[in-house]
Design a protein around this motif. Structure first.
Motif, PDB file in Angstrom:
ATOM      1  N   GLY A 182     -11.720  -9.286 -12.343  1.00  0.00           N
ATOM      2  CA  GLY A 182     -12.875  -8.666 -12.965  1.00  0.00           C
ATOM      3  C   GLY A 182     -13.754  -7.957 -11.961  1.00  0.00           C
ATOM      4  O   GLY A 182     -14.282  -6.870 -12.234  1.00  0.00           O
ATOM      5  N   ALA A 183     -13.918  -8.550 -10.789  1.00  0.00           N
ATOM      6  CA  ALA A 183     -14.732  -7.933  -9.737  1.00  0.00           C
ATOM      7  C   ALA A 183     -14.120  -6.618  -9.277  1.00  0.00           C
ATOM      8  O   ALA A 183     -14.835  -5.632  -9.053  1.00  0.00           O
ATOM      9  N   ALA A 184     -12.800  -6.584  -9.130  1.00  0.00           N
ATOM     10  CA  ALA A 184     -12.130  -5.352  -8.700  1.00  0.00           C
ATOM     11  C   ALA A 184     -12.295  -4.247  -9.730  1.00  0.00           C
ATOM     12  O   ALA A 184     -12.538  -3.082  -9.380  1.00  0.00           O
ATOM     13  N   VAL A 185     -12.162  -4.601 -11.008  1.00  0.00           N
ATOM     14  CA  VAL A 185     -12.335  -3.607 -12.069  1.00  0.00           C
ATOM     15  C   VAL A 185     -13.769  -3.082 -12.053  1.00  0.00           C
ATOM     16  O   VAL A 185     -14.009  -1.868 -12.140  1.00  0.00           O
TER      17      VAL A 185
ATOM     18  N   LEU B 194      -0.387   4.546  -9.511  1.00  0.00           N
ATOM     19  CA  LEU B 194      -1.025   3.248  -9.294  1.00  0.00           C
ATOM     20  C   LEU B 194      -1.414   3.092  -7.832  1.00  0.00           C
ATOM     21  O   LEU B 194      -0.668   3.508  -6.934  1.00  0.00           O
ATOM     22  N   PRO B 195      -2.571   2.491  -7.554  1.00  0.00           N
ATOM     23  CA  PRO B 195      -3.060   2.400  -6.180  1.00  0.00           C
ATOM     24  C   PRO B 195      -2.150   1.596  -5.259  1.00  0.00           C
ATOM     25  O   PRO B 195      -1.469   0.651  -5.675  1.00  0.00           O
ATOM     26  N   ILE B 196      -2.176   1.989  -3.991  1.00  0.00           N
ATOM     27  CA  ILE B 196      -1.510   1.283  -2.895  1.00  0.00           C
ATOM     28  C   ILE B 196      -2.595   0.861  -1.915  1.00  0.00           C
ATOM     29  O   ILE B 196      -3.485   1.649  -1.582  1.00  0.00           O
ATOM     30  N   GLY B 197      -2.546  -0.386  -1.458  1.00  0.00           N
ATOM     31  CA  GLY B 197      -3.541  -0.890  -0.522  1.00  0.00           C
ATOM     32  C   GLY B 197      -2.984  -1.027   0.885  1.00  0.00           C
ATOM     33  O   GLY B 197      -1.795  -1.294   1.082  1.00  0.00           O
ATOM     34  N   LEU B 198      -3.857  -0.849   1.868  1.00  0.00           N
ATOM     35  CA  LEU B 198      -3.560  -1.061   3.289  1.00  0.00           C
ATOM     36  C   LEU B 198      -4.421  -2.203   3.776  1.00  0.00           C
ATOM     37  O   LEU B 198      -5.630  -2.223   3.544  1.00  0.00           O
ATOM     38  N   GLN B 199      -3.818  -3.174   4.458  1.00  0.00           N
ATOM     39  CA  GLN B 199      -4.542  -4.323   4.989  1.00  0.00           C
ATOM     40  C   GLN B 199      -4.769  -4.170   6.494  1.00  0.00           C
ATOM     41  O   GLN B 199      -3.876  -3.747   7.222  1.00  0.00           O
ATOM     42  N   ILE B 200      -5.988  -4.528   6.936  1.00  0.00           N
ATOM     43  CA  ILE B 200      -6.348  -4.524   8.351  1.00  0.00           C
ATOM     44  C   ILE B 200      -6.831  -5.924   8.703  1.00  0.00           C
ATOM     45  O   ILE B 200      -7.758  -6.442   8.075  1.00  0.00           O
ATOM     46  N   VAL B 201      -6.212  -6.554   9.697  1.00  0.00           N
ATOM     47  CA  VAL B 201      -6.519  -7.924  10.097  1.00  0.00           C
ATOM     48  C   VAL B 201      -7.044  -7.907  11.522  1.00  0.00           C
ATOM     49  O   VAL B 201      -6.518  -7.184  12.378  1.00  0.00           O
ATOM     50  N   GLY B 202      -8.084  -8.696  11.800  1.00  0.00           N
ATOM     51  CA  GLY B 202      -8.622  -8.804  13.147  1.00  0.00           C
ATOM     52  C   GLY B 202      -8.738 -10.252  13.579  1.00  0.00           C
ATOM     53  O   GLY B 202      -8.444 -11.175  12.808  1.00  0.00           O
TER      54      GLY B 202
ATOM     55  N   PHE C 156      -4.580  -3.435  -6.073  1.00  0.00           N
ATOM     56  CA  PHE C 156      -4.117  -2.979  -7.380  1.00  0.00           C
ATOM     57  C   PHE C 156      -5.102  -2.015  -8.052  1.00  0.00           C
ATOM     58  O   PHE C 156      -4.689  -1.176  -8.847  1.00  0.00           O
ATOM     59  N   CYS C 157      -6.385  -2.161  -7.744  1.00  0.00           N
ATOM     60  CA  CYS C 157      -7.412  -1.358  -8.425  1.00  0.00           C
ATOM     61  C   CYS C 157      -7.985  -0.249  -7.550  1.00  0.00           C
ATOM     62  O   CYS C 157      -8.889   0.473  -7.987  1.00  0.00           O
ATOM     63  N   GLY C 158      -7.499  -0.101  -6.324  1.00  0.00           N
ATOM     64  CA  GLY C 158      -7.921   1.015  -5.489  1.00  0.00           C
ATOM     65  C   GLY C 158      -9.331   0.904  -4.956  1.00  0.00           C
ATOM     66  O   GLY C 158     -10.047   1.904  -4.857  1.00  0.00           O
ATOM     67  N   VAL C 159      -9.746  -0.334  -4.573  1.00  0.00           N
ATOM     68  CA  VAL C 159     -11.075  -0.527  -3.999  1.00  0.00           C
ATOM     69  C   VAL C 159     -10.941  -1.253  -2.665  1.00  0.00           C
ATOM     70  O   VAL C 159      -9.836  -1.507  -2.178  1.00  0.00           O
TER      71      VAL C 159
END
Length: 465
Positions: free
Chosen positions: A167-170, A436-444, A195-198
């Motif tokens: 719900g938060a992503a939407v 449909l959105p694709i996400g990129l993850q950045i880890v530190g 999934f929601c492009g945010v």
């Protein structure tokens, strides 16, 4: 059903970011009340299509916005985020709201206190607009429950929003608020963000205080979901701090959240492309490989890496499933008939783990955490896909016709970082052929949340080229 722009139809006031709102409030060209009204209207407008909210608190939001308006008029805002529209996931306590955890087994009686993260945001003057949907007890990485129904993807309503902060992503994607509080125990912020492009950030564990303690233990984090890395940084600052109700925070000092300018030229980036479970969708793999190429062109050193450790899926299951067993033990036997069958299944499996196996899993987790800390001492950041699959059918735990039986099997880029507790942000990185959105993850490294968000902001620029 074709994909759509989630912000289509959102009014101008719903498109402004936190910095723009602060500037407008300061100059008095906009009022927090105007913005709250526009946000409330947007929330009501989209909810029948996507089911992002358990309820919208119009009265409370407008009262809060009027107080914010008076503070800005007097030149005494509580913070730069004073009056920014904010939503809270239905798993975190809010004074005056009932919190149902997506479950009919819980009471609809209103709470009389805020969770620590909510109290910090209230102290900063944020305007709480609405409560967002979650699956029952936040147990899975899609959002549906018998109590509140199915939450749908704003790009394509036939697809899942992801979860458990679906719900938060939407709400973020459609412009129904600027800040959105999510929780992440195995990807529950980062997966729906993908999934929601945010944008979603799972902070370093302990950065954001929590009370009561999650039944899922120290894999569970609280963090921001927004439409930009810059907004996530502002929100994180508002919700972070020490709270003596959260013993697991400890007393160790985390790196400050002061603004960091990340020039990725010269940085050493580990490129993690093999999920800890399951397989990677070729279209997502190609999209993230393109980003890696753009990073190299921008002057970063990008090197392929494998995650340390083995059988991380079983390791995570020992933590997650035993946590589900703990949560189920709080529900009387007579009230369990309507509980999500998937939750019951993992809880019963978790109850079968012996105490020796659970303690052994904790020791294995410590070994993995050490290895991850060492890896992040060698690399400035890791990058990976946000998820191994694009959004699939709404109301399903796993894609149809595939190899997966449980959500954890397609969340192999998420749950390992809950085990090791590093900050990890997801940003949009394009769309599939189906739109449909694709996400990129950045880890530190642990504690380097500001650096991760600064890198995410720079990556937003690089990805958009």
């Amino acid at each position: 059903m074709p994909s759509r722009n989630p912000l289509a139809g959102a009014g101008e006031l719903c498109l402004l970011d936190a910095a723009q709102l602060a500037a407008a409030y300061r100059s008095r060209s906009l009022s927090p009340v105007e913005v709250a009204k526009a946000t409330l209207d947007r929330a009501e407008e989209i909810n029948s299509d996507f089911n992002a909210f358990t309820f919208v608190d119009s009265k409370g939001a407008l009262n809060s916005a009027r107080e914010s308006e008076r503070r800005w008029a007097a030149g005494e805002p509580l913070s730069e985020a004073d009056g920014v529209p904010t939503t809270i996931k239905d798993i975190v306590w809010v004074d005056g709201w009932s919190v149902r955890y997506g479950s009919a087994t819980t009471s609809d009686q209103a709470f009389s206190r805020d969770a620590p993260s909510v109290a910090l945001m209230r102290k900063a003057g944020l305007t709480f607009i609405a409560q967002t949907t979650t699956p029952e007890f936040g147990w899975k990485a899609v959002t549906d429950s018998a109590l509140f129904g199915v939450t749908r993807n704003p790009w394509n309503a036939e697809k899942t929003s992801g979860g458990s902060s679906g719900g938060a992503a939407v709400a973020a994607a459609v412009g129904a608020g600027v800040f959105h509080l999510g929780t992440d125990g195995g990807g529950s912020i980062r997966i729906p963000a993908s999934f929601c492009g945010v944008v979603g950030l799972k902070p370093t564990f302990g950065r954001v205080p929590a009370y009561p303690a999650s039944s899922f233990g120290t894999v569970a984090h609280i963090g921001p979901m927004t439409r930009s890395a810059a907004d996530a940084a502002i929100m994180l600052k508002a919700m972070s701090g020490r709270d003596l109700n959260d013993w697991s925070q400890g007393v160790g000092a985390l790196a400050p959240l002061d603004a960091v300018q990340a020039d990725l030229a010269g940085k050493r980036m580990g490129y993690w492309s093999k999920p800890a479970a399951g397989t990677l969708d070729p279209e997502i793999e190609a999209a993230i490989a393109r980003v890696a190429g753009k990073l190299s062109a921008a002057g970063a050193t990008v090197e392929a890496i494998d995650l340390p450790g083995d059988d991380l899926l079983s390791l995570f299951h020992h933590h997650w499933f035993s946590g589900a067993a703990m949560r189920l033990s709080m529900v009387p036997e007579t009230e369990r008939a309507g509980i999500d069958p998937g939750f019951l299944d993992i809880a019963r499996q978790g109850a079968q783990y012996g105490s020796t196996a659970v303690v052994a899993a904790q020791a294995r987790r410590a070994d993995f955490g050490v290895a991850m800390d060492k890896l992040l001492a060698d690399y400035d950041y890791l990058i990976s896909p946000g998820t191994a699959v694009p959004a699939f059918g709404a109301g399903l735990e796993v894609p149809t016709g595939g190899e997966f039986k449980r959500w954890t099997e397609w969340a192999g880029f998420s749950f390992p970082i809950n085990l090791s507790q590093q900050p990890a942000a997801v940003i949009p990185a394009g769309v599939t052929v189906a739109g449909l959105p694709i996400g990129l993850q950045i880890v530190g490294a642990r504690g380097q949340d500001a650096s991760v968000l600064s890198a995410a902001a720079r990556l937003e620029e690089i990805v958009s080229r």
